[in-house]
Motif scaffolding. Structure first.
Motif, short mmCIF file in Angstrom:
data_model
loop_
_atom_site.label_atom_id
_atom_site.label_comp_id
_atom_site.label_asym_id
_atom_site.label_seq_id
_atom_site.Cartn_x
_atom_site.Cartn_y
_atom_site.Cartn_z
N ARG A 199 27.99 31.75 44.91
CA ARG A 199 29.53 31.97 45.52
C ARG A 199 30.11 33.26 45.06
N PRO A 200 29.90 34.25 45.91
CA PRO A 200 30.29 35.54 45.27
C PRO A 200 31.96 35.76 45.07
N VAL A 201 32.45 36.62 43.94
CA VAL A 201 33.73 36.51 43.62
C VAL A 201 34.11 37.83 44.70
N LEU A 202 35.14 37.71 45.63
CA LEU A 202 35.54 38.56 46.49
C LEU A 202 37.17 38.88 46.13
N GLY A 203 37.81 38.20 45.40
CA GLY A 203 39.18 38.42 45.31
C GLY A 203 39.58 39.28 43.96
N HIS A 204 38.59 40.08 43.64
CA HIS A 204 39.02 40.80 42.35
C HIS A 204 39.76 41.95 42.37
N GLY A 205 40.11 42.41 43.65
CA GLY A 205 40.84 43.61 43.76
C GLY A 205 40.25 45.01 43.75
N ASP A 206 39.09 45.13 43.48
CA ASP A 206 38.33 46.31 43.56
C ASP A 206 37.67 46.64 44.80
N ASP A 207 38.65 47.41 45.71
CA ASP A 207 38.32 47.62 47.15
C ASP A 207 36.85 48.12 47.53
N ARG A 208 36.47 49.07 46.60
CA ARG A 208 35.15 49.68 46.86
C ARG A 208 33.81 48.68 46.57
N ARG A 243 32.11 49.00 37.00
CA ARG A 243 33.04 48.36 37.92
C ARG A 243 32.29 47.22 38.52
N PHE A 244 31.22 47.45 38.93
CA PHE A 244 30.84 45.99 39.77
C PHE A 244 30.70 44.98 38.71
N ALA A 245 30.10 45.08 37.59
CA ALA A 245 30.11 44.08 36.75
C ALA A 245 31.60 43.33 36.39
N GLY A 246 32.54 44.37 36.14
CA GLY A 246 33.93 43.94 35.68
C GLY A 246 34.56 43.10 37.01
N ALA A 247 33.95 43.31 38.18
CA ALA A 247 34.59 42.68 39.36
C ALA A 247 34.10 41.34 39.64
N THR A 248 32.74 41.47 39.60
CA THR A 248 32.04 40.20 39.91
C THR A 248 31.55 39.18 38.91
N GLY A 249 31.41 39.74 37.83
CA GLY A 249 30.86 39.13 36.62
C GLY A 249 29.17 39.21 36.50
N LEU A 250 28.79 40.05 37.33
CA LEU A 250 27.22 40.24 37.33
C LEU A 250 26.92 41.70 37.41
#
Length: 313
Positions: A199-208, A243-250
């Motif tokens: 279940r991907p995290v999408l509500g992290h606030g990093d639009d790019r 940024r990707f790891a910070g936003a999605t945890g992966l």
């Protein structure tokens, strides 16, 4: 076995919000097992009782060798059940085995019974559980963990696994086998990762980063190497990775692996495409690499997964 008690007393704790199917289902499993134990001269039996636990004034867990906290369907997590938690700690200190299923593990966690120990719970509760109990060695890929005096089981229906495990542990494998055959159930060998969804995290606030994620959803077979992703996002590879790891945890690579296998699960469940075609459709040109990754993530081969979960099977 002559030094062991003739009867093992199991208390099914009926706390507020406890799943009734688990309470009465476990009672049936233990009653059937006790009958087979008697008929086959096992020398021991199980005695089960549903223990009322909603009223702190009348709560009494004494007299039970094993206490089971079933799943909870109300959304509660046990933080306010101070009387029940204290009673669980007391009975554990007196030598009782304490067990839980699914969200029931939160009551054990709040009672301080899981710190430093391996445990499992429903995989959907993993993040919440880790945040609440960081000292627990959580392993949500496991459907059941027997740590001797503490036994935990995973998903909502894992009370079946727990019940049969406790039958085998107390009455032996022969009685457990007879019980399974009687009830037409065979959960042996299951793992939570067989059922777990990505279940991907999408509500992290990093639009790019979110735009990259949405593009991956639309075309998982595309070129999703870090360099290509960084080029699409207009940033350096190092910045993209951070940024990707910070936003999605992966990490980006771990995210792509999980997303592609989740897409493959859906195709296996809902289509008759051959496995090689599915591998290609989600971005794997090397079938052996796909097979290895699929089994690492799901715990099953693609063909075994199709046999178990295909909707048209």
């Amino acid at each position: 076995m002559s030094d062991l008690p003739k009867s093992v007393r199991i208390g099914l704790v009926a706390y507020r919000g406890a799943q009734k199917a688990a309470l009465y289902g476990l009672a049936d499993v233990f009653d059937v097992a006790a009958r087979h134990a008697s008929e086959n001269g096992a020398g021991r039996t199980l005695v089960q009782a549903i223990v009322p636990a909603e009223d702190p004034e009348t709560l009494d867990l004494a007299g039970h060798d094993i206490l089971i906290l079933p799943p909870n369907l109300s959304g509660a997590r046990g933080a306010a059940d101070t009387a029940l938690r204290a009673a669980l700690r007391r009975r554990h200190a007196e030598g009782a085995v304490i067990a839980s299923v699914c969200a029931g593990a939160f009551w054990l966690g709040h009672a301080g019974l899981l710190d430093g120990r391996p445990a499992t719970t429903q995989w959907l509760l993993e993040d919440e559980f880790r945040e609440a109990f960081p000292k627990v060695r959580l392993a949500t890929e496991r459907i059941l963990i027997d740590d001797h005096d503490i036994v935990t089981a995973g998903g909502i229906m894992a009370w079946i696994d727990l019940g049969l495990h406790l039958v085998a542990r107390t009455l032996g494998s022969e009685v457990a086998s007879l019980t399974m055959r009687h009830l037409l159930i065979d959960p042996v060998g299951r793992e939570q990762r067989n059922y777990r969804s990505f279940r991907p995290v999408l509500g992290h606030g990093d639009d790019r980063i979110r735009q990259l994620q949405l593009q991956m959803e639309q075309a998982p077979e595309g070129d999703w190497r870090v360099a290509a992703m960084a080029d699409r996002a207009g940033m350096s590879e190092r910045t993209l990775a951070r940024r990707f790891a910070g936003a999605t945890g992966l990490t980006p690579n771990a995210y792509v692996r999980n997303l592609r296998i989740e897409k493959a699960r859906g195709l296996i469940e809902n289509s008759r495409l051959p496995v090689a075609g599915i591998a290609e459709a989600v971005g794997y040109s090397d079938l052996s690499a796909f097979a290895k990754t699929f089994q690492e993530i799901t715990g099953l081969t693609a063909s075994a997964y199709r046999k178990r979960f295909a909707l048209g099977a």
